[in-house]
Scaffold this motif. Structure first.
Motif, PDB file in Angstrom:
ATOM      1  N   GLY A 241       0.843  -1.192  -0.055  1.00  0.00           N
ATOM      2  CA  GLY A 241      -0.147   0.293   0.064  1.00  0.00           C
ATOM      3  C   GLY A 241       0.757   1.403   0.077  1.00  0.00           C
ATOM      4  O   GLY A 241       1.984   1.130  -0.255  1.00  0.00           O
ATOM      5  N   LEU A 360      -8.135  -0.070  -1.695  1.00  0.00           N
ATOM      6  CA  LEU A 360      -7.069   0.083  -0.586  1.00  0.00           C
ATOM      7  C   LEU A 360      -8.081   0.519   0.660  1.00  0.00           C
ATOM      8  O   LEU A 360      -9.204   1.119   0.514  1.00  0.00           O
ATOM      9  CB  LEU A 360      -6.322   1.212  -0.860  1.00  0.00           C
ATOM     10  N   GLN A 377      -3.451  -2.624   1.180  1.00  0.00           N
ATOM     11  CA  GLN A 377      -4.276  -3.525   0.567  1.00  0.00           C
ATOM     12  C   GLN A 377      -4.983  -4.505   1.673  1.00  0.00           C
ATOM     13  O   GLN A 377      -4.468  -5.080   2.499  1.00  0.00           O
ATOM     14  CB  GLN A 377      -3.191  -4.478  -0.192  1.00  0.00           C
TER      15      GLN A 377
END
Length: 639
Positions: A241, A360, A377
């Motif tokens: 992420g 996300l 994630q």
């Protein structure tokens, strides 16, 4: 290779005098053979190896005999150091195999010559001058620059980020001290080595970079061996992420002014824009409040127009600084890099300004005077699956805790592993003789406000018989502190997580020989205390993760929307793995004995309790404190 493995692990083989007495030779040989087969045929192997199976040598020996370039990844830097400094040299001596080994950590572990020089010249460092001078002297003596080799800096020292580099502020080949760079040298050694020892954070950082097409950290390898593999899915989600921290923005402001003063003194608009950015950052920080919390981002935005406005002005300030840095970027590498960092921060911070559905999970980690915004994630399986397909080499995943009720389904699903070879070796310890499981009758459930006082009473009665010598493992700080308060008048030394560094507390626990240690998450795994000093482990309740965790909450909601059962699919398996880790603290070798205390009545009263009970070692069970009283004197007599 298999014949050589057989020679090594036979009862009178080359390794016999190097293998500790608590290791099962049969299980170790079986595991070594499986690892050897996986390396030879390029298989994906998932190997659960209980405490005492000797898994470290069982995967190291085949790796060293394979003739391949093998990456070995560990869960912690401490284990990394142990593998590289103790286990590998011992095996290399026994095997007489001509191979090169290398240790590689993330860049924040290495002293940076350039950043040290900048820190020395920075105003307001008079309080740290002695430490900086000592670091300067050490930098001329060390061959690695690995800060774990010295105790000059505490892990939480404000100097640490000032004398190490990040991906953002590293000047790369344009650094004036590039030729002396410790990271460059460490990576060069890793490039040339046959066996490279890394950690999961570095491995997942490499995966994230490659997934985003931004390059790589690690060279290619023929095989990957992942120890403490149960930690991998959670660490992978961190790296796949994005994050923006107040510290990153502060550093950008400071570095922009410093580089302007060094390379573009006529462009004072950079200073003006950087100082305005600092001011806007402070205002945004204040709008988030001082309450420490980890919460989903969207509700934070929805309940405060002020936060939305302060975020907008923060982004505007970043954009103004970006314009100034763009004009100055050709003046020098430092300004060019600040410009790139500013663009990157704008892109990442903009994610938190948008009100769009993404895959996300956006959440805020707010501290008293700083913050980190995360875009994490939800699932990593598709990324990991793609990464493995891109690396059709052998993969070995091993840990003492990979199965739930005897099945690997949860682990394979989390990483998207298709058709792996699986094998499991239970601990060779005789839990039937070496241990007792005590399940006290607590009349209320953990949700009851009086539950912790019942746990404290159970702890007192057990401590009376164990004479200290106990770990109390908790699922929350609140419970830990409540029970610690109840035990403060104990006749035995009471050590509480947070009152000192973890290593210091463990050393005190061992040296006292009759202490009581209370801890939360970090004490549930990776802690090894053998002998009479630890004769009892008490666990306050089933270690379900907090449903308030933003990433877990998002995963639960997503699965519910798809008609799944998140409690059975996500929460129970995670709690089983955590519980197995906690239980693993009790019996560490063939001479250990002890009592495991599981306080939570739900183990026996709820249908799902059976899943947990099936995942425990084969221990005799009692609900009578008299059995604890009878068992523990035998423990002390046997030492």
């Amino acid at each position: 290779m298999i014949e050589r493995i057989d020679e090594l692990f036979a009862d009178n083989g080359l390794l016999s005098k190097h293998i500790s007495g608590y290791t099962s030779r049969t299980q170790q040989l079986e595991m070594a053979r499986q690892v050897g087969e996986a390396l030879t045929h390029g298989d994906i192997l998932i190997a659960e190896a209980g405490t005492g199976t000797g898994k470290t040598f069982a995967y190291l020996a085949p790796a060293m005999l394979s003739g391949q370039k093998v990456f070995i990844s560990t869960g912690t830097k401490n284990l990394q150091d142990q593998l590289f400094n103790k286990d590998l040299p011992k095996l290399r001596e026994v095997l007489s195999v001509p191979l090169k080994t290398a240790l590689l950590k993330g860049r924040s572990n290495y002293l940076c010559h350039h950043r040290l020089e900048l820190a020395e010249s920075e105003p307001g460092q008079q309080y740290h001058q002695h430490t900086l001078q000592t670091l300067r002297e050490w930098s001329g003596k060390t061959t690695t620059g690995d800060l774990s080799e010295t105790d000059l800096l505490e892990e939480n020292s404000p100097l640490w980020p000032k004398v190490t580099s990040t991906v953002d502020n590293c000047l790369g080949q344009q650094c004036p001290q590039y030729d002396e760079c410790f990271i460059v040298e460490a990576r060069r050694k890793a490039q040339e080595a046959d066996i490279v020892v890394v950690n999961h954070h570095l491995l997942m950082s490499d995966m994230a970079l490659k997934s985003s097409g931004q390059g790589e950290v690690l060279p290619d390898a023929d095989a990957y061996i992942i120890d403490e593999a149960h930690q991998l899915p959670a660490i992978a989600s961190q790296f796949l992420g994005h994050r923006v921290s107040s510290h990153q923005i502060q550093e950008l402001s400071r570095d922009s002014i410093r580089e302007m003063e060094a390379e573009a003194t006529d462009m004072n608009d950079i200073r003006t824009a950087a100082e305005q950015l600092d001011n806007r950052l402070h205002q945004f920080n204040l709008s988030l409040g001082e309450h420490e919390q980890r919460v989903p981002w969207q509700p934070v935005l929805e309940k405060s127009q002020d936060i939305i406005e302060k975020l907008d002005t923060l982004l505007e300030s970043l954009e103004k600084l970006e314009i100034q840095l763009d004009a100055a970027s050709e003046r020098g590498r430092g300004l060019e890099q600040c410009h790139q960092r500013c663009q990157d921060l704008i892109e990442r911070l903009s994610i938190f300004q948008q009100n769009e559905q993404t895959d996300l999970v956006l959440w805020l980690d707010n501290r008293s005077s700083s913050f980190i915004l995360h875009a994490t994630q939800q699932e990593v399986s598709q990324y990991f699956q793609a990464w493995i397909k891109d690396k059709p080499q052998a993969w070995v995943f091993t840990s003492a805790t990979l199965t739930v009720a005897g099945k690997f389904n949860n682990f394979t699903h989390q990483l998207g592993l298709e058709d792996p070879v699986t094998a499991s070796w239970q601990s060779p310890f005789d839990y039937g003789k070496q241990s007792l499981l005590y399940m006290p009758s607590i009349p209320v459930e953990p949700s009851n406000p009086n539950y912790n006082s019942h746990v404290a009473e159970v702890a007192k009665s057990v401590i009376e018989h164990s004479q200290g010598r106990i770990f109390l493992l908790f699922t929350s700080y609140k419970a830990m502190h409540e029970v610690a308060e109840a035990l403060k008048e104990s006749d035995y030394p009471v050590l509480v997580q947070g009152s000192g560094a973890k290593t210091q507390l463990l050393e005190e626990f061992r040296s006292h020989g009759n202490a009581i240690l209370l801890g939360t998450n970090s004490f549930w795994e990776g802690v090894d205390v053998r002998g009479e000093a630890l004769s009892c482990v008490l666990i306050d309740k089933i270690p379900f993760a907090s449903p308030g965790d933003p990433v877990l909450e998002a995963r639960i909601n997503d699965l519910k929307e798809r008609g799944g059962n998140p409690f059975r699919t996500i929460q129970i398996p995670a709690a089983v793995i955590q519980l197995k880790q906690g239980i693993g603290r009790l019996i560490r070798d063939t001479h250990d004995s002890g009592v495991l205390v599981l306080c939570d009545p739900r183990f026996l009263s709820k249908p799902y309790g059976k899943v947990f009970m099936r995942s425990l070692p084969p221990m005799p069970i009692s609900q009578n404190i008299e059995d604890v009283e009878t068992f523990l004197p035998d423990v002390f007599d046997n030492h």
